[in-house]
Design a protein around this motif. Structure first.
Motif, short mmCIF file in Angstrom:
data_model
loop_
_atom_site.label_atom_id
_atom_site.label_comp_id
_atom_site.label_asym_id
_atom_site.label_seq_id
_atom_site.Cartn_x
_atom_site.Cartn_y
_atom_site.Cartn_z
N MET A 142 0.84 -1.20 0.00
CA MET A 142 0.00 0.00 0.00
C MET A 142 0.88 1.25 0.00
O MET A 142 1.83 1.35 0.77
N SER A 143 0.56 2.22 -0.88
CA SER A 143 1.35 3.44 -0.94
C SER A 143 1.11 4.29 0.30
O SER A 143 0.08 4.17 0.98
N GLU A 144 2.06 5.17 0.57
CA GLU A 144 1.95 6.05 1.74
C GLU A 144 0.73 6.95 1.63
O GLU A 144 0.00 7.15 2.61
N ASN A 145 0.50 7.50 0.45
CA ASN A 145 -0.62 8.42 0.28
C ASN A 145 -1.96 7.69 0.42
O ASN A 145 -2.93 8.26 0.92
N ARG A 146 -2.03 6.43 -0.03
CA ARG A 146 -3.25 5.64 0.13
C ARG A 146 -3.54 5.43 1.62
O ARG A 146 -4.67 5.54 2.09
N LYS A 147 -2.48 5.13 2.38
CA LYS A 147 -2.62 4.92 3.82
C LYS A 147 -3.11 6.20 4.50
O LYS A 147 -3.99 6.18 5.38
N THR A 207 0.78 22.49 -1.23
CA THR A 207 0.70 22.34 -2.68
C THR A 207 1.33 21.03 -3.12
O THR A 207 2.32 20.57 -2.57
N GLY A 208 0.74 20.43 -4.16
CA GLY A 208 1.26 19.17 -4.68
C GLY A 208 0.72 17.98 -3.91
O GLY A 208 0.05 17.10 -4.47
N THR A 209 1.00 17.93 -2.61
CA THR A 209 0.55 16.81 -1.79
C THR A 209 -0.97 16.70 -1.78
O THR A 209 -1.52 15.59 -1.86
N VAL A 210 -1.66 17.82 -1.71
CA VAL A 210 -3.12 17.79 -1.62
C VAL A 210 -3.73 17.12 -2.84
O VAL A 210 -4.73 16.40 -2.74
N ASN A 211 -3.14 17.32 -4.02
CA ASN A 211 -3.66 16.70 -5.23
C ASN A 211 -3.58 15.17 -5.14
O ASN A 211 -4.51 14.46 -5.54
N ARG A 212 -2.46 14.66 -4.61
CA ARG A 212 -2.26 13.21 -4.53
C ARG A 212 -3.21 12.57 -3.51
O ARG A 212 -3.76 11.49 -3.74
N ILE A 213 -3.40 13.25 -2.36
CA ILE A 213 -4.32 12.71 -1.36
C ILE A 213 -5.75 12.73 -1.90
O ILE A 213 -6.52 11.79 -1.69
N TYR A 214 -6.09 13.78 -2.61
CA TYR A 214 -7.42 13.89 -3.23
C TYR A 214 -7.66 12.73 -4.20
O TYR A 214 -8.74 12.11 -4.20
N GLU A 215 -6.64 12.43 -5.01
CA GLU A 215 -6.77 11.32 -5.97
C GLU A 215 -6.97 9.98 -5.25
O GLU A 215 -7.78 9.14 -5.68
#
Length: 469
Positions: free
Chosen positions: A1-6, A68-76
């Motif tokens: 599991m990816s960090e952002n998914r977690k 910035t940047g991180t929020v897009n990945r967590i949103y996805e």
């Protein structure tokens, strides 16, 4: 599991599970979660999640700061987990009944002006660039003098710097129609009518080079170049009128009658009633603003610089967009920008002090990037994630902002544009003010940093507030 998914899964759990999430959207730095039951949110648990720089509930949304940047990945990742997506506009529609009438009004005011800001930023940068290129010292480096600058080049720069303000009512009316549910193209035309060359130019009338038209012996009529409030009110009423007309005309005649009647009624009202009345209101607001900014001995800097970030956390700071636009239109410079730059920079200095002083790895990893975000003009991660959480750093940042803004007011700092501050804001001071601008920021950061490092934060304070977490 990816960090952002977690992280996404932990955040869903912290806000009460999927069943408590109505929809999710995001802006440049924050994930905006519309929840069904506010009481099910575990704010403390959400703030402990990796990469979260702070969280708060506002305007009917649980807003989680990632940067910035991180929020897009967590949103996805949240979208991939089946959380319902929505646009910010859709969330605003759901949230618009949240808060008191004043807060709702300010949010709506901001919705109208925020889309216009990018072109005004560009205009400010054009002004700064023209100021830089026409400086005698800079010209001397290229073996030129001011007399060597061609009229055609100056005309070209005027196109770049004057267009947005010359047609500002069209931009405002367009945006107002968009926000209030009308047809934006009708808003543009209505705004252009307010600055039609057939009308006496507002700036020429103000300088005494032209006379306003006189209707019915007592109504002065001229163009509304650079005017904001009359276009805003005309746009608001015009959008409402268009919707009412569209409900009442036959569908077969809608294409013809709706725009015809909307423009006819609204330009008549705008020129003869809305314009004169709200231009006077606009002038009174501008006079009050100018009087505050003109207070002697740097008092305006102390007041605004010390209070600005408190106003920011209430969410009603968008009202300042209107004031900054008016300052730029009337004076061609924006002293308010210099003052709020100091307020922003000082919060970054306070967060930097926390990051360097703490021995807690998670807080250090939060505070240091947050301070850099503040130096780029975005204070939310620093304020909500660090300074306001421990209170004293926020207060020390307010003091630092007041100190830097006091200096900025004393020396008369004023930017050529708006909406960019601290490091990016240097582009608005590419003239003889450049070194003074740097010094104002150094004072703000230095005072905010020093006071926080010495008196505003200890890890023991963190243990008392966070319970050792």
């Amino acid at each position: 599991m990816s960090e952002n998914r977690k992280i996404a899964e932990e955040l869903i759990e912290a806000v009460g599970g999927r069943e408590n999430i109505d929809s999710v959207a995001h802006c440049a730095t924050r994930l905006r979660i519309m929840v069904n039951d506010k009481e099910k949110i575990n704010k403390a648990k959400a703030e402990e999640i990796d990469k979260v720089k702070g969280a708060f509930y506002n305007s009917g949304q649980f807003q989680v700061i990632f940067g910035t940047g991180t929020v897009n990945r967590i949103y996805e990742e949240m979208s991939a987990l089946g959380v319902s997506e929505s646009s910010k506009g859709e969330q605003k529609e759901k949230a618009k009944k949240q808060g008191n009438a004043f807060q709702r009004g300010i949010r709506t005011f901001g919705d109208v002006f925020v889309p216009i800001i990018p072109v005004l930023v560009a205009t400010g940068l054009f002004m700064g660039l023209r100021g830089l290129l026409t400086q005698e010292y800079i010209l001397g480096l290229m073996g030129l003098t001011p007399d060597d600058i061609s009229e055609n080049f100056l005309l070209f720069t005027e196109v770049l710097t004057d267009t947005a303000f010359a047609f500002l009512p069209a931009l405002v009316a367009w945006s107002a129609f968009r926000v209030f549910g009308g047809s934006p193209i009708i808003g543009i035309v209505l705004g252009l009518m307010l600055v039609n060359p057939a009308l006496p130019n507002a700036w020429a009338v103000a300088e005494g080079d032209a006379e306003a038209l006189n209707f019915f012996g007592f109504i002065p009529v001229s163009g509304y170049q650079g005017s904001v409030l009359p276009a805003f009110i005309a746009g608001f009423l015009g959008a409402k009128l268009e919707k009412q007309i569209r409900k009442r005309v036959p569908e077969a005649l809608d294409l013809i009658l709706t725009p015809f009647l909307t423009l006819l009624i609204m330009i008549t009202a705008a020129l003869f009633l809305i314009g004169p009345v709200f231009h006077a209101v606009e002038a009174a607001v501008m006079a009050a603003t100018t009087a505050l900014l003109s207070l002697p001995f740097g008092i305006s800097g102390l007041i605004i610089g010390g209070l600005h970030q408190i106003i920011v956390i209430t969410g009603v700071h968008h009202i300042f967009n209107f004031l900054e636009i008016q300052l730029l239109n009337e004076f061609g410079e924006n002293p308010f920008n210099a003052i709020i730059t100091c307020a922003i920079a000082a919060q970054g200095g306070a967060a930097l002090a926390v990051g360097l002083k703490t021995k807690v790895k998670k807080l250090k990893a939060l505070a240091l990037p947050s301070s850099f975000s503040a130096f780029l003009g975005i204070t939310e991660p620093a304020i909500f994630g660090v300074n306001l959480r421990y209170v004293k750093p926020f207060v020390m940042g307010l003091i630092g902002g007041a100190a830097g803004a006091f200096f900025a007011s004393l020396v008369g700092l004023a930017g050529t544009g708006m909406a960019i501050t601290v490091i990016p804001g240097t582009l608005l001071y590419l003239n003889e003010q450049f070194l003074l601008y740097i010094l104002a920021n150094v004072i703000s950061i230095g005072v905010g940093f020093t006071l926080t490092y010495l008196f505003g934060y200890t890890d023991k304070m963190k243990e008392e507030i966070d319970g050792g977490a």
